[in-house]
Design an enzyme around this catalytic site. Structure first.
Site, PDB file in Angstrom:
ATOM      1  N   LEU A  64       4.743   3.487  -5.727  1.00 44.27           N
ATOM      2  CA  LEU A  64       4.571   2.183  -6.359  1.00 44.27           C
ATOM      3  C   LEU A  64       4.605   1.040  -5.338  1.00 44.27           C
ATOM      4  O   LEU A  64       5.077   1.235  -4.217  1.00 44.27           O
ATOM      5  CB  LEU A  64       5.658   2.001  -7.422  1.00 44.27           C
ATOM      6  CG  LEU A  64       5.609   3.055  -8.551  1.00 44.27           C
ATOM      7  CD1 LEU A  64       6.902   3.068  -9.352  1.00 44.27           C
ATOM      8  CD2 LEU A  64       4.415   2.788  -9.453  1.00 44.27           C
ATOM      9  N   PRO A  65       4.103  -0.150  -5.714  1.00 42.07           N
ATOM     10  CA  PRO A  65       3.903  -1.217  -4.728  1.00 42.07           C
ATOM     11  C   PRO A  65       5.151  -1.847  -4.122  1.00 42.07           C
ATOM     12  O   PRO A  65       5.136  -2.242  -2.957  1.00 42.07           O
ATOM     13  CB  PRO A  65       3.116  -2.276  -5.521  1.00 42.07           C
ATOM     14  CG  PRO A  65       2.498  -1.547  -6.657  1.00 42.07           C
ATOM     15  CD  PRO A  65       3.489  -0.473  -7.009  1.00 42.07           C
ATOM     16  N   THR A  93       7.370   2.557  -0.409  1.00 40.63           N
ATOM     17  CA  THR A  93       8.089   1.880   0.673  1.00 40.63           C
ATOM     18  C   THR A  93       8.678   0.604   0.100  1.00 40.63           C
ATOM     19  O   THR A  93       7.946  -0.321  -0.266  1.00 40.63           O
ATOM     20  CB  THR A  93       7.154   1.551   1.845  1.00 40.63           C
ATOM     21  OG1 THR A  93       6.663   2.765   2.406  1.00 40.63           O
ATOM     22  CG2 THR A  93       7.902   0.783   2.925  1.00 40.63           C
ATOM     23  N   LYS A 168      11.853   4.520   7.563  1.00 38.77           N
ATOM     24  CA  LYS A 168      10.465   4.074   7.424  1.00 38.77           C
ATOM     25  C   LYS A 168      10.258   2.687   8.013  1.00 38.77           C
ATOM     26  O   LYS A 168       9.306   2.452   8.767  1.00 38.77           O
ATOM     27  CB  LYS A 168      10.070   4.095   5.947  1.00 38.77           C
ATOM     28  CG  LYS A 168       8.696   3.483   5.634  1.00 38.77           C
ATOM     29  CD  LYS A 168       7.553   4.271   6.275  1.00 38.77           C
ATOM     30  CE  LYS A 168       6.209   3.580   6.051  1.00 38.77           C
ATOM     31  NZ  LYS A 168       5.729   3.719   4.667  1.00 38.77           N
ATOM     32  N   LYS A 243       3.763  -6.078   4.876  1.00 38.98           N
ATOM     33  CA  LYS A 243       4.826  -5.796   3.908  1.00 38.98           C
ATOM     34  C   LYS A 243       5.977  -5.043   4.574  1.00 38.98           C
ATOM     35  O   LYS A 243       7.154  -5.394   4.410  1.00 38.98           O
ATOM     36  CB  LYS A 243       4.266  -4.963   2.756  1.00 38.98           C
ATOM     37  CG  LYS A 243       5.330  -4.398   1.817  1.00 38.98           C
ATOM     38  CD  LYS A 243       4.759  -3.291   0.940  1.00 38.98           C
ATOM     39  CE  LYS A 243       5.866  -2.528   0.231  1.00 38.98           C
ATOM     40  NZ  LYS A 243       5.363  -1.383  -0.543  1.00 38.98           N
TER      41      LYS A 243
END
Length: 290
Positions: A64-65, A93, A168, A243
């Site tokens: 998901l975003p 992420t 990450k 992002k």
């Protein structure tokens, strides 16, 4: 195994397809009708509601975003709808804090959960060669490893809930900074009169060697095929790199970490995205140096 997959975008679509290809029964959900149609063609069963897709499954994978959406989906569509004891795997992420809070809420609701963000981009998602950085208990990781292995080439336990997201954002901060440095080196080499391929042949076997150069070269026609050879389309969008760099800077501020190179990379990618290059591959930042 019966698995629900929530989020069938550029990454999730290929990941769900690989689970179906591996023999799992995959219930697929996305807000996009086109994504659901593509999932059906790849062997998944499309659902129009996430809360229906998770009924009776052994595991749930989400891509998901952002953290706000992850929290909302799990709170409203997963907890209380999926069978108690189901394994929850979030491959989005997101910020470390949300990963930890959703993981804690999952435990309280009777589930086992891991955060398992990925490295590799769209091509790796489609090919099933992603790398997963996993945060969660040892028991949760042991259950998740078999599922993740059907979508990737490397599955590494990073620690407790939130550790996958920590790994990450640190990894992608390094990637963003090293890509910019690689672009600078290629541009300077050309201004000094070096042939790009000749410079690549030298640096790729010398101390300057790095992944951005040898696996994802930002110059077309140099090194293995990369998005640069496709007019910087596909791969990992600059907006997504921004992002991740913002998440890294948020974590740096919260922990007091000193990250001047990461901060500069975030600044440069912010300028690049605001200039209209959000959808271009992140290696296209080399154009700002030409």
């Amino acid at each position: 195994m019966k698995i629900a997959f929530i989020g069938l975008g550029n990454m999730g679509g290929g990941m769900a397809a690989n689970l179906a290809k591996a023999g799992h029964a995959v219930n697929a959900f996305d807000l996009s009708d086109d994504a659901l149609a593509a999932a059906k063609e790849s062997g998944c069963m499309p659902f129009s509601a996430a809360c229906d897709a998770v009924q009776g499954v052994d595991a749930i994978v989400s891509m998901l975003p952002n953290g706000k959406i992850v929290d909302a989906v799990y709170q409203s569509d997963v907890f209380g709808h999926a069978p108690e004891g189901a394994l929850l795997i979030d491959c989005s992420t997101i910020d470390v804090g949300t990963a930890k809070s959703v993981g804690a809420a999952a435990t309280q609701a009777g589930y086992m959960m891991v955060d398992a963000p990925v490295s590799g981009g769209i091509a790796a998602a489609n090919a099933g060669t992603l790398a997963f950085m996993v945060g969660g208990s040892q028991e949760s990781f042991a259950r998740a490893e078999a599922i993740l292995s059907d979508m990737g080439k490397a599955v590494i336990h990073a620690g407790d809930n939130g550790a996958g997201q920590s790994a990450k954002i640190c990894n992608n901060m390094l990637l963003g900074a090293s890509m910019i440095a690689t672009c600078e080196a290629f541009m300077m080499a050309q201004k000094l009169g070096l042939d790009p391929q000749n410079f690549y042949d030298i640096s790729s076997v010398s101390s300057g060697q790095n992944w951005s150069m040898t696996s994802y070269c930002p110059l077309p026609g140099v090194g293995p095929t990369s998005p640069a050879d496709n007019d910087y389309q596909g791969g990992f969008a600059a907006a997504l790199m921004l992002k991740d760099l913002r998440l890294a800077m948020e974590a740096a501020n919260q922990t007091g970490a000193d990250t001047p190179m990461g901060a500069k990379a975030a600044q440069l990618y912010e300028q690049f995205v605001e200039a209209g290059h959000a959808g271009s591959d992140f290696s296209a930042i080399i154009k700002t140096l030409e």
